[in-house]
Enzyme design. Sequence first.
Site, PDB file in Angstrom:
ATOM      1  N   HIS A  60      -9.653   2.195   0.653  1.00  0.00           N
ATOM      2  CA  HIS A  60      -9.285   2.990   1.819  1.00  0.00           C
ATOM      3  C   HIS A  60     -10.555   3.129   2.656  1.00  0.00           C
ATOM      4  O   HIS A  60     -11.560   3.643   2.160  1.00  0.00           O
ATOM      5  CB  HIS A  60      -8.808   4.385   1.418  1.00  0.00           C
ATOM      6  CG  HIS A  60      -7.470   4.432   0.775  1.00  0.00           C
ATOM      7  ND1 HIS A  60      -7.141   3.712  -0.350  1.00  0.00           N
ATOM      8  CD2 HIS A  60      -6.357   5.148   1.106  1.00  0.00           C
ATOM      9  CE1 HIS A  60      -5.887   3.980  -0.687  1.00  0.00           C
ATOM     10  NE2 HIS A  60      -5.394   4.843   0.180  1.00  0.00           N
TER      11      HIS A  60
ATOM     12  N   HIS B 280       0.866  -1.179   0.000  1.00  0.00           N
ATOM     13  CA  HIS B 280       0.000   0.000   0.000  1.00  0.00           C
ATOM     14  C   HIS B 280       0.906   1.234   0.000  1.00  0.00           C
ATOM     15  O   HIS B 280       1.449   1.627   1.041  1.00  0.00           O
ATOM     16  CB  HIS B 280      -0.918  -0.008   1.224  1.00  0.00           C
ATOM     17  CG  HIS B 280      -1.884   1.144   1.271  1.00  0.00           C
ATOM     18  ND1 HIS B 280      -3.250   0.978   1.326  1.00  0.00           N
ATOM     19  CD2 HIS B 280      -1.685   2.485   1.291  1.00  0.00           C
ATOM     20  CE1 HIS B 280      -3.850   2.164   1.374  1.00  0.00           C
ATOM     21  NE2 HIS B 280      -2.904   3.095   1.363  1.00  0.00           N
TER      22      HIS B 280
ATOM     23  N   HIS C 128       1.647   5.230  -2.317  1.00  0.00           N
ATOM     24  CA  HIS C 128       1.092   6.271  -3.196  1.00  0.00           C
ATOM     25  C   HIS C 128       2.257   6.912  -3.938  1.00  0.00           C
ATOM     26  O   HIS C 128       2.691   8.025  -3.601  1.00  0.00           O
ATOM     27  CB  HIS C 128       0.318   7.304  -2.388  1.00  0.00           C
ATOM     28  CG  HIS C 128      -0.948   6.801  -1.774  1.00  0.00           C
ATOM     29  ND1 HIS C 128      -2.188   7.035  -2.337  1.00  0.00           N
ATOM     30  CD2 HIS C 128      -1.169   6.067  -0.664  1.00  0.00           C
ATOM     31  CE1 HIS C 128      -3.125   6.476  -1.580  1.00  0.00           C
ATOM     32  NE2 HIS C 128      -2.523   5.866  -0.559  1.00  0.00           N
TER      33      HIS C 128
ATOM     34  N   GLU D  32     -10.560   5.937   7.647  1.00  0.00           N
ATOM     35  CA  GLU D  32      -9.312   6.561   8.094  1.00  0.00           C
ATOM     36  C   GLU D  32      -9.674   7.778   8.949  1.00  0.00           C
ATOM     37  O   GLU D  32      -9.461   8.925   8.580  1.00  0.00           O
ATOM     38  CB  GLU D  32      -8.449   6.955   6.901  1.00  0.00           C
ATOM     39  CG  GLU D  32      -7.042   7.355   7.287  1.00  0.00           C
ATOM     40  CD  GLU D  32      -6.159   7.677   6.100  1.00  0.00           C
ATOM     41  OE1 GLU D  32      -4.980   7.997   6.327  1.00  0.00           O
ATOM     42  OE2 GLU D  32      -6.628   7.616   4.948  1.00  0.00           O
TER      43      GLU D  32
ATOM     44  N   ASP E 235       2.549   3.245   2.979  1.00  0.00           N
ATOM     45  CA  ASP E 235       1.617   4.315   2.653  1.00  0.00           C
ATOM     46  C   ASP E 235       2.363   5.449   1.942  1.00  0.00           C
ATOM     47  O   ASP E 235       3.040   5.203   0.954  1.00  0.00           O
ATOM     48  CB  ASP E 235       0.872   4.792   3.893  1.00  0.00           C
ATOM     49  CG  ASP E 235      -0.470   5.430   3.556  1.00  0.00           C
ATOM     50  OD1 ASP E 235      -0.838   5.453   2.370  1.00  0.00           O
ATOM     51  OD2 ASP E 235      -1.152   5.907   4.470  1.00  0.00           O
TER      52      ASP E 235
ATOM     53  N   LYS F   3       1.793  10.520  -5.263  1.00  0.00           N
ATOM     54  CA  LYS F   3       1.775  11.631  -4.312  1.00  0.00           C
ATOM     55  C   LYS F   3       3.158  11.964  -3.769  1.00  0.00           C
ATOM     56  O   LYS F   3       3.379  13.045  -3.227  1.00  0.00           O
ATOM     57  CB  LYS F   3       0.872  11.288  -3.128  1.00  0.00           C
ATOM     58  CG  LYS F   3      -0.627  11.396  -3.361  1.00  0.00           C
ATOM     59  CD  LYS F   3      -1.366  11.176  -2.043  1.00  0.00           C
ATOM     60  CE  LYS F   3      -2.862  11.430  -2.176  1.00  0.00           C
ATOM     61  NZ  LYS F   3      -3.568  10.324  -2.840  1.00  0.00           N
TER      62      LYS F   3
END
Length: 424
Positions: free
Chosen positions: A220, A66, A68, A223, A320, A71
């Site tokens: 997701h 997991h 990103h 959260e 993450d 980003k």
Amino acid sequence: MDFRVLPSGDLTLTNLTAPACLTGAAGDLQSLSLTLRGGRIAPPSTDLPQVDMGGAMVFPAFVDMHTHLDKGHIWPRAANPDGSFDGALATVEADRIANWSGPDIRARMDFALRCAWAHGTRAIRTHLDSLGPQAAISFPEFTRLRDEWAGRIELQAACLTLIDQIDPDSGGGEFAALADLVVESRGVLGCVTFPDPRLKDRLRAFFAHAAQRGLHADFHSDETGDPDSATLRAIAETVLETGFDAPVTVGHCCSLAVQPDAEWLHTLDLLARAGINVVSLPMCNLYLQDRHAGRTPRWRGVTLVHEMAARGINVSFASDKTRVPFYAYGDLDMLEVMREATRIAHLDHSGNDWPGAFLTNPARACGFDAPSLSPGAPADLVICRARHWSELFARPQSDRIVLRGGRQIDRTLPDYSELDHLMR
């Protein structure tokens, strides 16, 4: 610099230490030797040069399920103004609209992959923001990078949209087009869930799109520290109601930890029945959850990993985000994730099989080849000077050895100045 330079060519590494759960042995840690021949782990042999490793701990190369990549590393131009979740959402959205061109995304994703490679990761699943026109920009860049990195890091991509973008009354529309793009990219169908008046209808539509296209699912979920956020339970109920039988993964699941016992117990029973995989992101959630100006946080943000594992739920941990408004730090280093998860979630003193949550469990959830120390497996290894857990977690192991195909790699990390032209 690595703590030692190994001879080139085939050899046998003696006096290594490995988690027993990775070798099938009983107990916590096991001493072993590994023969490396032709880029793979081979049956034991005495006809090759032998190197005494002094008890150094060895792991198969890691799986980070997991992340990103799209980003990553925007903090210098898009810092979180207050460290909050809302601040992160707003800042990333503004940066995406202003800056996420193909060249910008490509440069930052490649930078992140070089970090992961140097730290000893062999497989990654990344989420790609897919709102509006962004999917058509990001997915082509990802597929090109996936092909360029083939043989080094195996890559998967999951689209990331919002559950309220799915129209349950329409069989087509933008979400159907996004699902088709995911198919073309050999990816995973994903979205963010949150309380919504039509949540179950939208989830049924989501799973219908996934089933029609033979796609895995990755959410997701919850959260937040709001105990009333219970979309994880709705996901599990929908899987059971629809009979969706492809792998489903759910990440974060933070609100479980603040719900009344009866609620989380019921949700975990549903998760176990549905066979859903869970991935916890302890560093990012520690950073964001329960953050209030002028007040010390009261909880760690991590979900109920011990209770999940006790029910046979496949639990993993992952990186993450890295250097973004959602998490200002990180470097896609799974040894750092293991060290911090152990501290944050109290994985020590709780059984001997937690190393699998960074290796075999995420591989099973994503469909990657299982990391292994058995004969026949690729000689993709991470070797640390540490001889037991206390030594491993006391230091960052920045002098670790990484072997890929039985050969020691150059672990030089890319310099942050390479991205300076994107930050102005």
